[in-house]
Scaffold this motif. Structure first.
Motif, PDB file in Angstrom:
ATOM      1  N   GLY A  21     -46.920 -46.657  68.664  1.00  0.00           N
ATOM      2  CA  GLY A  21     -48.043 -46.624  69.589  1.00  0.00           C
ATOM      3  C   GLY A  21     -47.829 -45.823  70.859  1.00  0.00           C
ATOM      4  N   VAL A  22     -46.791 -44.996  70.938  1.00  0.00           N
ATOM      5  CA  VAL A  22     -46.573 -44.168  72.125  1.00  0.00           C
ATOM      6  C   VAL A  22     -47.469 -42.935  72.025  1.00  0.00           C
ATOM      7  N   PRO A  23     -48.402 -42.746  72.955  1.00  0.00           N
ATOM      8  CA  PRO A  23     -49.291 -41.576  72.884  1.00  0.00           C
ATOM      9  C   PRO A  23     -48.509 -40.273  72.970  1.00  0.00           C
ATOM     10  N   ALA A  24     -48.996 -39.263  72.287  1.00  0.00           N
ATOM     11  CA  ALA A  24     -48.299 -37.972  72.267  1.00  0.00           C
ATOM     12  C   ALA A  24     -48.082 -37.431  73.672  1.00  0.00           C
ATOM     13  N   ALA A  25     -49.057 -37.619  74.553  1.00  0.00           N
ATOM     14  CA  ALA A  25     -48.959 -37.076  75.907  1.00  0.00           C
ATOM     15  C   ALA A  25     -47.908 -37.793  76.752  1.00  0.00           C
ATOM     16  N   GLU A  26     -47.472 -38.993  76.326  1.00  0.00           N
ATOM     17  CA  GLU A  26     -46.527 -39.792  77.112  1.00  0.00           C
ATOM     18  C   GLU A  26     -45.126 -39.820  76.505  1.00  0.00           C
ATOM     19  N   ARG A  27     -44.908 -39.115  75.439  1.00  0.00           N
ATOM     20  CA  ARG A  27     -43.630 -39.241  74.724  1.00  0.00           C
ATOM     21  C   ARG A  27     -42.439 -38.748  75.534  1.00  0.00           C
ATOM     22  N   ALA A  28     -42.632 -37.719  76.319  1.00  0.00           N
ATOM     23  CA  ALA A  28     -41.518 -37.235  77.145  1.00  0.00           C
ATOM     24  C   ALA A  28     -41.186 -38.241  78.234  1.00  0.00           C
ATOM     25  N   ARG A  29     -42.202 -38.809  78.885  1.00  0.00           N
ATOM     26  CA  ARG A  29     -41.965 -39.786  79.960  1.00  0.00           C
ATOM     27  C   ARG A  29     -41.403 -41.100  79.441  1.00  0.00           C
ATOM     28  N   MET A  30     -41.687 -41.416  78.182  1.00  0.00           N
ATOM     29  CA  MET A  30     -41.255 -42.690  77.611  1.00  0.00           C
ATOM     30  C   MET A  30     -39.826 -42.656  77.073  1.00  0.00           C
ATOM     31  N   ARG A  31     -39.172 -41.532  77.106  1.00  0.00           N
ATOM     32  CA  ARG A  31     -37.823 -41.458  76.546  1.00  0.00           C
ATOM     33  C   ARG A  31     -36.870 -42.369  77.308  1.00  0.00           C
ATOM     34  N   ALA A  32     -36.069 -43.126  76.561  1.00  0.00           N
ATOM     35  CA  ALA A  32     -35.038 -43.963  77.159  1.00  0.00           C
ATOM     36  C   ALA A  32     -33.814 -43.095  77.465  1.00  0.00           C
ATOM     37  N   PRO A  33     -32.949 -43.546  78.401  1.00  0.00           N
ATOM     38  CA  PRO A  33     -31.816 -42.697  78.826  1.00  0.00           C
ATOM     39  C   PRO A  33     -30.931 -42.200  77.694  1.00  0.00           C
ATOM     40  N   PHE A  34     -30.658 -43.030  76.681  1.00  0.00           N
ATOM     41  CA  PHE A  34     -29.771 -42.624  75.587  1.00  0.00           C
ATOM     42  C   PHE A  34     -30.498 -42.616  74.246  1.00  0.00           C
ATOM     43  N   GLN A  35     -31.777 -42.385  74.292  1.00  0.00           N
ATOM     44  CA  GLN A  35     -32.577 -42.270  73.083  1.00  0.00           C
ATOM     45  C   GLN A  35     -32.124 -41.085  72.237  1.00  0.00           C
ATOM     46  N   GLU A  36     -32.174 -41.270  70.925  1.00  0.00           N
ATOM     47  CA  GLU A  36     -31.999 -40.166  69.988  1.00  0.00           C
ATOM     48  C   GLU A  36     -33.218 -40.117  69.083  1.00  0.00           C
ATOM     49  N   GLY A  37     -33.565 -38.921  68.637  1.00  0.00           N
ATOM     50  CA  GLY A  37     -34.766 -38.760  67.833  1.00  0.00           C
ATOM     51  C   GLY A  37     -36.000 -38.713  68.726  1.00  0.00           C
ATOM     52  N   ASP A  38     -37.148 -38.646  68.107  1.00  0.00           N
ATOM     53  CA  ASP A  38     -38.405 -38.504  68.833  1.00  0.00           C
ATOM     54  C   ASP A  38     -39.448 -39.480  68.306  1.00  0.00           C
ATOM     55  N   PHE A  39     -40.389 -39.826  69.174  1.00  0.00           N
ATOM     56  CA  PHE A  39     -41.510 -40.657  68.759  1.00  0.00           C
ATOM     57  C   PHE A  39     -42.427 -39.845  67.834  1.00  0.00           C
ATOM     58  N   PRO A  40     -43.046 -40.455  66.828  1.00  0.00           N
ATOM     59  CA  PRO A  40     -43.001 -41.880  66.506  1.00  0.00           C
ATOM     60  C   PRO A  40     -41.797 -42.286  65.656  1.00  0.00           C
ATOM     61  N   GLY A  41     -40.981 -41.332  65.206  1.00  0.00           N
ATOM     62  CA  GLY A  41     -39.793 -41.651  64.450  1.00  0.00           C
ATOM     63  C   GLY A  41     -39.404 -40.469  63.569  1.00  0.00           C
ATOM     64  N   PRO A  42     -38.153 -40.489  63.102  1.00  0.00           N
ATOM     65  CA  PRO A  42     -37.108 -41.484  63.367  1.00  0.00           C
ATOM     66  C   PRO A  42     -36.659 -41.446  64.832  1.00  0.00           C
ATOM     67  N   VAL A  43     -36.387 -42.626  65.392  1.00  0.00           N
ATOM     68  CA  VAL A  43     -35.997 -42.698  66.792  1.00  0.00           C
ATOM     69  C   VAL A  43     -35.090 -43.912  67.009  1.00  0.00           C
ATOM     70  N   LYS A  44     -34.053 -43.695  67.800  1.00  0.00           N
ATOM     71  CA  LYS A  44     -33.158 -44.785  68.233  1.00  0.00           C
ATOM     72  C   LYS A  44     -33.542 -45.114  69.660  1.00  0.00           C
ATOM     73  N   TYR A  45     -34.075 -46.313  69.869  1.00  0.00           N
ATOM     74  CA  TYR A  45     -34.683 -46.643  71.157  1.00  0.00           C
ATOM     75  C   TYR A  45     -34.259 -48.043  71.598  1.00  0.00           C
ATOM     76  N   GLY A  46     -34.073 -48.225  72.902  1.00  0.00           N
ATOM     77  CA  GLY A  46     -33.718 -49.508  73.477  1.00  0.00           C
ATOM     78  C   GLY A  46     -32.987 -49.287  74.784  1.00  0.00           C
ATOM     79  N   TYR A  47     -32.889 -50.334  75.602  1.00  0.00           N
ATOM     80  CA  TYR A  47     -32.273 -50.136  76.921  1.00  0.00           C
ATOM     81  C   TYR A  47     -31.790 -51.431  77.570  1.00  0.00           C
TER      82      TYR A  47
END
Length: 340
Positions: A65-91
């Motif tokens: 559910g991360v909008p395309a326009a917000e994907r850069a701002r939503m990146r976590a500090p050590f995220q790998e991959g990109d929304f909507p996936g595959p993505v390693k996300y958490g903080y």
């Protein structure tokens, strides 16, 4: 999928293989092996002890559910991959430093790292957990940091009447911190009457939305719903402000701004933890803010937010249950076994 190199491209040597949670595609999670690099100068190796699920944001990511326009701002500090996936996300990660500078070796630390059994990061990316703060409670540091930033934005005053609409992780943390302000009366407002017990543990009042008293000097909104934001406006006294911490993702928000909105000169202000509040940015860094959050976690009342735990290998099913609403929880924590 991550290859046999670390986050900075180092070759994986004899550190072996760690395991990480990935969202393979919206609604589908999996555990993947990852190669660990040897730590370079100024880096630490951390073995994860606990991680926490930031329910609102991580279930939104899990659902895609991360909008395309917000994907850069939503990146976590050590995220790998990109929304909507595959993505390693958490903080929300707490672990023990196994290798690195002598002053950090053996210390329990918090890091804005995804769900992974062990990892290598710059030493500056970890914060030492104070004595007396257990690892399970320490996973709340990122949420407390959000609450601190929101209160810097909101600037509550002595004796204020405040409502916090939405008794999730963030709302509960805000309510507990407000409870410590002199003569401030705090009411936690939620559609789930079962949250009354949590409010009691946090030392604040509780009300269902239809029963909440109006005339509030300040309302903090965290429910991520149009109904919650509408009710927040209705609870304000004239000239009052709603500070909105909710992240709505791709959900449309609808409000009725007739009635008292203009006559009462009501305000809605956003608050977001990605930058330090302008009220403190000249005098506090993000590291200062996180250190403050960890120190505030000496308060055992925050244990009321830890409402469940599961093993790391159960994480794909746990996030699916949280996203579907089948697993009620405030902060669900993940435990890690030695043999991962």
């Amino acid at each position: 999928m991550r290859d046999a190199r670390g986050h900075d491209g180092h070759e994986a040597l004899d550190r072996g293989v760690a395991h990480a949670f990935w969202v393979r595609a919206p609604g589908h999670g999996e555990i993947r092996p990852v190669g660990l690099p040897e730590p370079g100068p100024g880096e630490v190796v951390v073995r994860t002890v606990r991680s926490g699920i930031s329910r609102g944001t991580e279930t939104l990511v899990f659902r895609g559910g991360v909008p395309a326009a917000e994907r850069a701002r939503m990146r976590a500090p050590f995220q790998e991959g990109d929304f909507p996936g595959p993505v390693k996300y958490g903080y929300l990660n707490v672990g023990e430093v196994e290798d690195g500078p002598p002053e950090l070796c053996g210390r329990t630390v918090f890091c804005l790292y995804p769900h992974q059994t062990s990892y290598v990061v710059p030493a500056a990316a970890v914060s030492v957990v104070p004595e007396g703060v257990p690892p399970a409670r320490a996973v709340l540091a990122g949420t407390i940091e959000t609450a601190v930033n929101a209160l810097w934005d909101a600037c509550p005053l002595v004796g204020d009447r405040v409502a916090v609409v939405g008794a999730g992780m963030v709302g509960c943390c805000v309510a507990r911190l407000l409870r410590r302000f002199p003569a401030v009366r705090v009411t936690l407002v939620d559609v789930d009457k079962g949250r009354a017990d949590v409010a009691d543990a946090l030392g604040v009042d509780f009300a269902l939305p239809e029963d909440a008293a109006g005339g509030r000097d300040l309302v903090v909104h965290t429910s991520a719903t149009s109904a919650g934001l509408q009710r927040s406006l209705e609870l304000l006294a004239p000239e009052g402000t709603v500070v909105d911490l909710s992240w709505y993702g791709d959900t449309e928000v609808r409000l009725s701004l007739g009635g008292a909105f203009h006559a009462g000169r009501l305000g809605i202000r956003s608050s977001q933890v990605g930058t330090v509040s302008p009220a403190r940015a000249a005098r506090r860094t993000a590291a200062d803010r996180l250190a403050l959050a960890l120190d505030l976690l000496r308060d055992p009342a925050f244990d009321a937010l830890l409402t469940g735990e599961s093993r790391f290998d159960e994480l794909p099913e746990v996030l699916a249950g949280l996203a579907a609403g089948n697993l009620p929880a405030l902060c669900h924590t993940i435990t890690y076994e030695e043999d991962h």
